[in-house]
Design a protein around this motif. Sequence first.
Motif: not given
Lengths: 361, 361, 361, 361
Positions: B41-52, B62-63, B135-141, B330-338
């Motif tokens: 959830q933490r990583d999903l929250n970092r990608r979540r819309p509506g934050q700023s 994004d639960a 991002v969810a998969a990246g969080a598991v990785a 996009l940054a959290p997505v780049a992390e996830a792919m990495t």
Amino acid sequence: MGNIFGQYLKVATFGESHGPATGVVIDGLPAGLKIDPAKIQRDLNRRRPGQSLFTTSRKESDAAEILSGLTAEGLSNGSSLAILIRNEGAESSGYAALAGKFRPGHADWTYFHKYGLLPQPGGGRASGRETAGRVAAGAVARIFLDELSESTLTVRAGAAAVGPVKALARDWDFAESDPLRFLDPALAQKAQDFVKEAMDQGDSVGAVVEVRAEGLPVGMGSPVFNKLEAKLGGAYFSIGAVRAVELGEGLGLAAGLGSQANDSLGPEGPTGDLHGGVLGGISTGRPLICRLFVRPTPSIRKTQKTINIKGEPAEISVSGRHDPCLAPRLAPVAEAMTLLVLADCWLGPYHRMAEKPEPYL
Amino acid sequence: MGNIFGQYLKVATFGESHGPATGVVIDGLPAGLKIDPAKIQRDLNRRRPGQSLFTTSRKESDAAEILSGLTAEGLSNGSSLAILIRNEGAESSGYAALAGKFRPGHADWTYFHKYGLLPQPGGGRASGRETAGRVAAGAVARIFLDELSESTLTVRAGAAAVGPVKALARDWDFAESDPLRFLDPALAQKAQDFVKEAMDQGDSVGAVVEVRAEGLPVGMGSPVFNKLEAKLGGAYFSIGAVRAVELGEGLGLAAGLGSQANDSLGPEGPTGDLHGGVLGGISTGRPLICRLFVRPTPSIRKTQKTINIKGEPAEISVSGRHDPCLAPRLAPVAEAMTLLVLADCWLGPYHRMAEKPEPYL
Amino acid sequence: MGNIFGQYLKVATFGESHGPATGVVIDGLPAGLKIDPAKIQRDLNRRRPGQSLFTTSRKESDAAEILSGLTAEGLSNGSSLAILIRNEGAESSGYAALAGKFRPGHADWTYFHKYGLLPQPGGGRASGRETAGRVAAGAVARIFLDELSESTLTVRAGAAAVGPVKALARDWDFAESDPLRFLDPALAQKAQDFVKEAMDQGDSVGAVVEVRAEGLPVGMGSPVFNKLEAKLGGAYFSIGAVRAVELGEGLGLAAGLGSQANDSLGPEGPTGDLHGGVLGGISTGRPLICRLFVRPTPSIRKTQKTINIKGEPAEISVSGRHDPCLAPRLAPVAEAMTLLVLADCWLGPYHRMAEKPEPYL
Amino acid sequence: MGNIFGQYLKVATFGESHGPATGVVIDGLPAGLKIDPAKIQRDLNRRRPGQSLFTTSRKESDAAEILSGLTAEGLSNGSSLAILIRNEGAESSGYAALAGKFRPGHADWTYFHKYGLLPQPGGGRASGRETAGRVAAGAVARIFLDELSESTLTVRAGAAAVGPVKALARDWDFAESDPLRFLDPALAQKAQDFVKEAMDQGDSVGAVVEVRAEGLPVGMGSPVFNKLEAKLGGAYFSIGAVRAVELGEGLGLAAGLGSQANDSLGPEGPTGDLHGGVLGGISTGRPLICRLFVRPTPSIRKTQKTINIKGEPAEISVSGRHDPCLAPRLAPVAEAMTLLVLADCWLGPYHRMAEKPEPYL
């Protein structure tokens, strides 16, 4: 692992710099394609060493022997097509001097730690010689795409920059005969002079190789992980010295505004080339344009600091036969990888119930 | 096709912007790994819309719901782990105005021609919403790599440039809380001002996202087609707006001399970061450094020329809820792919008879 | 690993017996295919538990929710189609009695040693419940093949034998409504009696499930490793209880002479069914006929010798809700795997330059 | 397509019966494995034609040349290992008589319809000659498994039945030197007599080949689609003449009761071999036992009805050099496929966090 490329047109390459042979097995070619061995040889010759001042003096005929996959009439038979290229000019003498020292910028150190391999003569599998199999496979892909597209699809690569000398024009025919494959006739001599000066000082030169493919149909590439640029990006970064890849005007777009970053849409689709012929990961029918940023040849005569395999500090001067600038011989490899990706896209399953009978399913 | 990523750790993502849900199935995770849903959830929250101010106002909790793959104790069970994320904030009203017009710079036109799809609400599968599953998969990785590395491996991404404003420093903690994830505190306000000005004019802004992974072991990546940079390059270019990718100082190296392009080797391997932590396609143990050049958001309020689905000229102003700059999300997505690439490397077959019992086989 | 099936039409299944849900992500479906959810539900219902005396009394509605992959009009959109099936009737009480004992003939013991898992309620991922996702995916493949073949391709499975009772006739419509899906109306009661008697004694019964696919075009399957029977063999043996697979009259042929083992060739190809509709690994256009030999349900009330997780000898009587004979519910799974293989073949790259525009590319 | 096998240890085979060469590229072998060419040759020799009355008189030295993948010391280098086997004894004269007629029971007819190929000399890619590359690769897998298991893992295959003659005993050493590889010394002469009689009448004979692998660790194979028997089933059915595959006592189990179909569990796991060494798709440590049901050689001298390529009725008598019974030469191929599957399992990603350092990761 890591020696097989492609999802639908699969190529398995093999061969070390100083081993008996290099080559490729190609799986997935449709039957009934006329394979002219001369066309394979022509592309291999374009990658062949020893062709100018700017390429290694190693002598290789790079003669391709087709071992399988053809009917008596020279048509593909639907099974795997194997191509064998014997090594001839391997000369390990230059390497004796290096024995036991890791060459900076090379795979020596990581291969030693990952595989337990001592530095291999000629770089082993990490040698540019590895790309001969790719070019042979790319030539077969070119034959395939040529037939499918009725000779309207072309893929070319040339040097858009050599060190600090940037091509301001694109003359693809000129590049084909230029020793550096430089794209701008007006600046070609300047590029050569820059390389020669570096050579005199025992140094090497970086470059930018530009790939341009024309005649693509709309529809190459798929959403999410099979985007055309994702397949190309993976393909280009698999070429030894590539350190950055750009699609269209990607570098400039990242520094600018959205209002200047969208090609308008007209009846034929995008009206410009800002995104290099791709939209949403799928080809638009406009030219595909990519740039590969190529590091300078790591093997240089200039003395560098390194360590030997005992971990002790050492100095090294790499005096073998090395291309001072990788662009001219890397360009055919960039073409080959592009051709393999495009053939792979074209061979992918059809994507639309209504389009089953269309020419590119 | 194209919705499955990875060779050893495979992830199959699904979901459209305005469909019922998005998510991912992860195949290949070893058994016995403690999966803390809060970390996903933490990583999903970092990608979540509506934050700023700088991200779309679309509201999504994004639960993540884990549907399978766990024992009663919350450990991975060696089978496929599925994660479901319901869509909540889809709001198609803004899209009605666009109906029948292709948005420039979007996948609308190519999807129409390839798949016969009318422009989809919210962009359908081409929406950035597609990345939630990644991002969810990246969080598991990340959980997996954290356990394997005993918490020494970290992967972070932030904005190294926003439009013309380039970060001169790298403060990763600062970036985490900056609304643009900008890496340089001293210039963060300037970056924000640039984006605000563009927003006021109905425009959007490009950016450069830098990825930095530390604590990698030596040996990630394989020769030829599975080079670490090839896997990363393919992964990064699969992210919607990425238009160029650079490894280490790749762009600069291509313009220079070999004598300045090799990191010297010391007892610990390369002594610098010119090649971004990779040598011969294999990680060196130094930080992995890549840069993703991100186009400005294609959806802008400014009027653009386009066509409708009949092929007639039209004008379009895209007034929905859109991030003016893609970098922060996009940054959290780049992390996830990495993370997915690194986990994939680590799960790959062991590569050396003598190293069977080593920690990363 | 091992939760993804297929080369061109890929399905990723997930879900444990007693977890929140089971389901599947399907990647590779062409766009524009009308997906009628009722057709998916129909196939799921055919596999559903609780339908007769001969199937477990576990109650599951097996209601399928499509999470992605469709346009607003219910057409496939070319992206991944995810189907979710919530678990409802999981009831672990019966399992408490077993706690700590390995059930003979089950995956308990190997999962414990491979994954460190204690015996899972309901068998976890090794439960027959795992097949719900397969059947949902198979139903989608059926829709696809139905459209491609203009409703001439059919795939059916029924019980050709139950214990020692062998069907002497093949009445496919009868089998569809028979509680054992037995193919021979004249012997159906005898088969049921045999199963009932075994049930009374706390025992279970083996069976042979026959698959028959009609309306295949010539050309499914490829030489060497992608032979149609190789793809089918791998698919069938992936179904939990299958212990042997026969193509055509394979068992008999192996005991006989060549002069009786070749179907003569006539203008339409083979004139008989000795090889089950396959020649050289490729479909001939005749019916595809395979037989799956299915072990008796391993969970039986009769007392068996086993060990507990401490390795101590123990006795076990498995009294939960279990199908006494797997044939009736395994048949739809066998159909599903057949459908997935055929769809995969049909989606494979076209194999012949001259046939590009043919119906099955 | 279809010429590449394996997920982790991948082999790409090539070569037609009457083409220049056959061979294989092996990708995924760890570095540092001593590859003794004599061991490869030994397995190739076991498959070689011309060794007895019961095998074709075609002469082939089947000499293997290793083209790549080795260090100077003969160790695997972590890259792709290519093996080349030149064809020598191709003799197309016997085929001239057949020209234009399809051989019943062969791939001729389907290859013609799928690929547009006229019947190929020697069967082209559908020839048994195709298996030379498999056997070479299997020999390499054997070397690998031998080293991993410290020479405790063995894989053998022999004839358990020839026509109606069933072996009642299993003498693996005897089989190795028996011309039919028959497993029962007491009945070997009877088996030979049966084959000789068939030969005299221009006929051929079916057989059952049994594979027995001992010394497997617990844990080979994965749930769902990668079950050990699924991998083996796909592998065995890819061998040209295989028409049924049985795991353990599968055929008998399907006809019986559950109370007789479960091996009891003891401290070492299953106490019997009913399921051929597999439980839940995963190896138990007991012997792996499979049976391949092999059709009689389709090429027979006896006259058969067929058609020519114009579709006209014709008669055919196939008088070339053909094995009257495929068992003796198919057995080494069955071993090879078993070895490749086992090596693939062993090379798969580790499956359990706690077992990282175990011998088979």
